[in-house]
Design a protein around this motif. Structure first.
Motif, PDB file in Angstrom:
ATOM      1  N   ALA A 131       0.929  -1.110  -0.212  1.00  0.00           N
ATOM      2  CA  ALA A 131      -0.128  -0.022   0.080  1.00  0.00           C
ATOM      3  C   ALA A 131       0.618   1.355  -0.028  1.00  0.00           C
ATOM      4  O   ALA A 131       0.466   2.180  -0.559  1.00  0.00           O
ATOM      5  N   ILE A 132       1.986   1.148   1.037  1.00  0.00           N
ATOM      6  CA  ILE A 132       2.949   2.353   0.797  1.00  0.00           C
ATOM      7  C   ILE A 132       3.507   2.647  -0.303  1.00  0.00           C
ATOM      8  O   ILE A 132       3.450   3.816  -0.764  1.00  0.00           O
ATOM      9  N   ARG A 133       4.192   1.569  -1.108  1.00  0.00           N
ATOM     10  CA  ARG A 133       4.571   1.841  -2.420  1.00  0.00           C
ATOM     11  C   ARG A 133       3.745   2.221  -3.496  1.00  0.00           C
ATOM     12  O   ARG A 133       3.943   3.453  -4.221  1.00  0.00           O
ATOM     13  N   ARG A 134       2.667   1.954  -3.560  1.00  0.00           N
ATOM     14  CA  ARG A 134       1.358   2.502  -4.207  1.00  0.00           C
ATOM     15  C   ARG A 134       1.130   4.090  -3.933  1.00  0.00           C
ATOM     16  O   ARG A 134       1.070   4.551  -4.978  1.00  0.00           O
ATOM     17  N   LEU A 135       0.833   4.352  -2.602  1.00  0.00           N
ATOM     18  CA  LEU A 135       0.797   5.701  -2.509  1.00  0.00           C
ATOM     19  C   LEU A 135       1.872   6.544  -2.842  1.00  0.00           C
ATOM     20  O   LEU A 135       1.565   7.719  -3.550  1.00  0.00           O
ATOM     21  N   LEU A 136       3.136   6.006  -2.657  1.00  0.00           N
ATOM     22  CA  LEU A 136       4.137   6.881  -3.249  1.00  0.00           C
ATOM     23  C   LEU A 136       4.281   7.018  -4.669  1.00  0.00           C
ATOM     24  O   LEU A 136       4.637   7.984  -5.370  1.00  0.00           O
ATOM     25  N   ARG A 137       3.764   5.753  -5.370  1.00  0.00           N
ATOM     26  CA  ARG A 137       3.795   5.941  -6.865  1.00  0.00           C
ATOM     27  C   ARG A 137       2.694   6.813  -7.375  1.00  0.00           C
ATOM     28  O   ARG A 137       2.782   7.328  -8.538  1.00  0.00           O
ATOM     29  N   PHE A 138       1.892   7.379  -6.664  1.00  0.00           N
ATOM     30  CA  PHE A 138       0.747   8.415  -7.135  1.00  0.00           C
ATOM     31  C   PHE A 138       1.406   9.643  -7.442  1.00  0.00           C
ATOM     32  O   PHE A 138       0.846  10.748  -8.035  1.00  0.00           O
ATOM     33  N   SER A 139       2.785   9.994  -7.089  1.00  0.00           N
ATOM     34  CA  SER A 139       3.520  11.425  -7.393  1.00  0.00           C
ATOM     35  C   SER A 139       3.681  11.167  -8.779  1.00  0.00           C
ATOM     36  O   SER A 139       3.978  12.428  -9.208  1.00  0.00           O
ATOM     37  N   GLY A 140       3.675  10.302  -9.693  1.00  0.00           N
ATOM     38  CA  GLY A 140       3.782  10.885 -11.172  1.00  0.00           C
ATOM     39  C   GLY A 140       4.498   9.638 -11.668  1.00  0.00           C
ATOM     40  O   GLY A 140       4.630   8.437 -11.314  1.00  0.00           O
ATOM     41  N   ASP A 141       4.496   9.738 -13.257  1.00  0.00           N
ATOM     42  CA  ASP A 141       5.038   8.655 -13.990  1.00  0.00           C
ATOM     43  C   ASP A 141       6.656   8.397 -14.153  1.00  0.00           C
ATOM     44  O   ASP A 141       6.785   7.140 -14.558  1.00  0.00           O
ATOM     45  N   SER A 142       7.323   9.417 -13.455  1.00  0.00           N
ATOM     46  CA  SER A 142       8.679   9.093 -13.743  1.00  0.00           C
ATOM     47  C   SER A 142       9.379   9.469 -12.135  1.00  0.00           C
ATOM     48  O   SER A 142       8.757  10.083 -11.380  1.00  0.00           O
ATOM     49  N   PHE A 143      10.629   9.168 -12.046  1.00  0.00           N
ATOM     50  CA  PHE A 143      11.505   9.318 -10.953  1.00  0.00           C
ATOM     51  C   PHE A 143      11.549  10.688 -10.883  1.00  0.00           C
ATOM     52  O   PHE A 143      11.558  11.479  -9.775  1.00  0.00           O
ATOM     53  N   MET A 188      13.963   5.958  -1.090  1.00  0.00           N
ATOM     54  CA  MET A 188      14.014   6.742  -2.000  1.00  0.00           C
ATOM     55  C   MET A 188      14.836   5.831  -2.936  1.00  0.00           C
ATOM     56  O   MET A 188      14.550   5.695  -4.134  1.00  0.00           O
ATOM     57  N   ARG A 189      15.742   5.224  -2.346  1.00  0.00           N
ATOM     58  CA  ARG A 189      16.742   4.372  -3.111  1.00  0.00           C
ATOM     59  C   ARG A 189      15.605   3.234  -3.672  1.00  0.00           C
ATOM     60  O   ARG A 189      15.913   2.832  -4.999  1.00  0.00           O
ATOM     61  N   ALA A 190      14.830   2.584  -2.870  1.00  0.00           N
ATOM     62  CA  ALA A 190      13.940   1.563  -3.350  1.00  0.00           C
ATOM     63  C   ALA A 190      13.108   2.103  -4.557  1.00  0.00           C
ATOM     64  O   ALA A 190      12.770   1.462  -5.510  1.00  0.00           O
ATOM     65  N   LEU A 191      12.737   3.221  -4.355  1.00  0.00           N
ATOM     66  CA  LEU A 191      11.666   3.829  -5.240  1.00  0.00           C
ATOM     67  C   LEU A 191      12.380   4.007  -6.433  1.00  0.00           C
ATOM     68  O   LEU A 191      11.910   3.954  -7.748  1.00  0.00           O
ATOM     69  N   ALA A 192      13.881   4.540  -6.420  1.00  0.00           N
ATOM     70  CA  ALA A 192      14.436   4.887  -7.734  1.00  0.00           C
ATOM     71  C   ALA A 192      14.448   3.604  -8.613  1.00  0.00           C
ATOM     72  O   ALA A 192      14.172   3.415  -9.870  1.00  0.00           O
ATOM     73  N   ASP A 193      14.840   2.404  -8.012  1.00  0.00           N
ATOM     74  CA  ASP A 193      14.816   1.351  -8.456  1.00  0.00           C
ATOM     75  C   ASP A 193      13.444   0.751  -9.148  1.00  0.00           C
ATOM     76  O   ASP A 193      13.231   0.318 -10.172  1.00  0.00           O
ATOM     77  N   ASP A 194      12.396   0.916  -8.280  1.00  0.00           N
ATOM     78  CA  ASP A 194      11.107   0.824  -8.658  1.00  0.00           C
ATOM     79  C   ASP A 194      10.553   1.609 -10.103  1.00  0.00           C
ATOM     80  O   ASP A 194       9.950   1.007 -10.917  1.00  0.00           O
ATOM     81  N   TYR A 195      11.159   2.770 -10.152  1.00  0.00           N
ATOM     82  CA  TYR A 195      10.992   3.637 -11.314  1.00  0.00           C
ATOM     83  C   TYR A 195      11.920   3.184 -12.454  1.00  0.00           C
ATOM     84  O   TYR A 195      11.581   3.603 -13.563  1.00  0.00           O
ATOM     85  N   GLY A 196      12.944   2.405 -11.968  1.00  0.00           N
ATOM     86  CA  GLY A 196      13.939   2.191 -12.903  1.00  0.00           C
ATOM     87  C   GLY A 196      15.084   3.203 -13.325  1.00  0.00           C
ATOM     88  O   GLY A 196      15.808   3.154 -14.401  1.00  0.00           O
ATOM     89  N   ALA A 197      15.208   4.066 -12.216  1.00  0.00           N
ATOM     90  CA  ALA A 197      16.086   5.210 -12.295  1.00  0.00           C
ATOM     91  C   ALA A 197      17.496   4.802 -11.796  1.00  0.00           C
ATOM     92  O   ALA A 197      17.357   3.986 -11.012  1.00  0.00           O
ATOM     93  N   LEU A 198      18.438   5.323 -12.314  1.00  0.00           N
ATOM     94  CA  LEU A 198      19.804   5.090 -11.588  1.00  0.00           C
ATOM     95  C   LEU A 198      20.248   6.527 -10.702  1.00  0.00           C
ATOM     96  O   LEU A 198      20.167   7.689 -11.292  1.00  0.00           O
TER      97      LEU A 198
END
Lengths: 209, 351
Positions: free
Chosen positions: A93-105, A160-170
């Motif tokens: 649920a937390i990951r989902r709520l954070l991903r509401f921020s937008g389509d890219s990192f 943020m490290r995990a979320l960067a991975d989730d978005y596929g950003a380095l």
């Protein structure tokens, strides 16, 4: 039920934070590890309720006990908690709520200043630090973490490290504890926005992602 | 310096904004030309439609739900700024709402929204953050819905845990919530202890008479008041070392430790019945009840089990009931047969 650990006023920690730490230990190291930690920290009963408030000394005692048991510095433990919150299936649920921020990192970074407001919409009584993103050019950013509970900086770092991975950003990150009168901050270097294939996210709550 | 004269037509018409700019402002809009055909569709709207909307005429495009009677472009233009609710012919599953304004070229501009169907629509069409203008609060609303659902789920789990704790606490409790006396669980445990340590003791079973009538005619509050009064009487007529328990609705049990003198026990029982019979004022009425009592004595080094003793005390209690209630009986050998004979002649008193 004993609630000697519950207090109504003073320096309080939201149960959600404590509960996150508890679930991190249980889901990552097992129930026995958590029971050891709870015993060392004098937590009775050996569980936190996410909808109650606790004396924040209890949070510190629990963190200290985890740090000793895992033989890891507290900052590293907190970073692991942040990563756990974004990546574990029990906390999706937390990951989902954070991903509401937008389509890219990049969108996510741009929306960080609003994160405390969004947290407040979700959990009105959770004290969350103010965030300010400062862009320094060439993919360099500085995220200031101001006020309430300095420990948050490490949780945010891990998340943020995990979320960067989730978005596929380095992204390269380095956290800095608050020193003297200066707020804590995280230095970020966004090396590539789409470095790898990110995980899918669909806005619909019924979606698995 | 004279300002260039602005052409009102150009200023007010959609021509002032390039289509790409309109797309960014309103990704779910569509433009209808004067001839009634769709000439432009915003990117998100284009994405949700399984067939291109461009070129469709009014009838092929939509069925209007509200306001009723809008059947063509003229009707849409007349709606001017009002809300129009409709279904797109190409996506009839999802009701939509839109705001329509007439354009100066004789056509109309319609900006659409999913309204309350938004949660199912984003799922159905796999929409992402980028499909909505950042001024559109859809994303914030979806966030809020999901955040609140998660919080509610946590709350629900907490309530379930608290409910479980409460039931466990009640099950583990040793006292009766209404009277503060010991409960059956505590009585059974104390009886076992008495048998194990071998000292002489007596078991007294007390069953209220006419209690049901009080409950039925004066209500539960009167019944509760009676039970509280009986509890007080029983406490007063016993020593601190005796155990007084409420073991059922209107049934009480007492353990008299090292008190087995039959005459004295009957005296105590008689005093209890007399006090229980004193009318208890309740509002303008009075609650009048009595009690039947059975007593079994265990004279040390017991061969009787707990169940045997309780059975003997119950038998003595039945004997009191058959003899006309409002009295106490001490169990003696052979009482079972007498009770059984009475039971054959009379309906068994309520247990």
């Amino acid at each position: 039920m004993s609630h000697n650990s519950y207090i109504a006023v003073g320096d309080i920690m939201h149960g959600l934070v404590n509960r996150s730490i508890e679930c991190f230990v249980r889901d990552t190291y097992g129930q026995m590890a958590w029971e050891d930690v709870a015993r060392c920290a004098g937590l009775e009963p050996a569980t936190f309720e996410s909808m109650l408030h606790y004396d924040d000394r209890l949070t510190h005692a629990v963190l200290e006990a985890i740090s000793q048991r895992l033989n890891k510095p507290r900052e590293a433990v907190l970073e692991d908690v942040g990563t756990y919150l974004v990546t574990h299936s029990n906390t999706k649920a937390i990951r989902r709520l954070l991903r509401f921020s937008g389509d890219s990192f990049g969108d996510f970074l741009a929306s960080l200043d609003d994160l405390p407001e969004r947290v407040k919409l979700a959990v009105p009584d959770l004290e969350f630090p103010r965030l300010e993103l400062e862009e320094r050019g060439n993919g360099q950013f500085c995220l200031w973490v101001r006020g309430a509970h300095a420990e948050f900086i490490w949780v945010i770092c891990g998340a943020m490290r995990a979320l960067a991975d989730d978005y596929g950003a380095l992204v390269l990150m380095e956290g800095h504890d608050p020193v003297g009168g200066t707020d804590g901050f995280i230095e970020l270097h966004l090396a590539a926005l789409s470095f790898a294939e990110g995980n899918a996210f669909s806005l619909g709550a019924g979606g698995a992602n | 310096m004279a300002l260039p004269r602005l052409d009102a037509q150009a200023l007010m018409g959609a021509a002032l904004l390039a289509p790409a700019a309109l797309d960014r402002l309103m990704p779910m809009h569509l433009q209808i030309a004067a001839d009634g055909h769709v000439v432009h569709v915003g990117p998100t709207l284009g994405q949700v439609s399984p067939v291109p909307l461009e070129g469709l005429g009014f009838k092929a495009l939509m069925g209007v739900l509200q306001p009723r009677g809008i059947q063509d472009l003229a009707g849409l233009r007349a709606a001017d700024g009002g809300q129009v609710r409709f279904r797109l012919a190409t996506e009839p599953e999802i009701p939509m709402k839109g705001l329509c304004v007439p354009t100066h070229d004789g056509g109309a501009l319609l900006n659409l929204s999913f309204g309350y169907a938004v949660t199912s629509a984003v799922e159905h069409f796999h929409l992402t953050c980028g499909d909505f203008a950042c001024t559109d609060l859809t994303i914030e609303m979806l966030f809020l819905i999901e955040a609140k659902s998660a919080a509610q789920e946590e709350q629900r789990k907490l309530n379930m845990r608290l409910q479980g704790d409460k039931q466990r606490a009640e099950a583990e409790a040793l006292s009766d919530g209404l009277t503060g006396l010991a409960n059956r669980r505590a009585f059974d445990a104390a009886l076992m202890r008495c048998i194990e340590n071998g000292a002489p003791f007596a078991v007294m079973q007390i069953d209220l008479d006419f209690f049901k009538a009080v409950n039925d005619t004066l209500g539960h509050a009167a019944g509760d008041a009676v039970l509280a009064k009986v509890a007080a009487v029983l406490k007063k007529e016993t020593r601190a070392s005796d155990l007084v328990a409420r073991v059922g609705g209107d049934e009480f049990s007492i353990l008299f430790v090292r008190f087995v003198d039959v005459g004295s026990l009957l005296d105590v029982a008689g005093r209890m019945i007399a006090h229980i019979e004193e009318p208890l004022p309740f509002g303008k009425q009075a609650c009048e009840i009595s009690a039947s009592i059975g007593i079994a004595v265990a004279q040390g080094a017991h061969s009787d089990t707990a169940a045997d003793l309780v059975h003997k005390a119950d038998t003595a209690l039945y004997a009191s009931k058959f003899a006309g209630r409002r009295q106490a009986t001490i169990y003696s050998q052979g009482l079972e047969e007498e009770v059984a004979r009475n039971a054959a002649d009379l309906p068994l008193p309520r247990q």
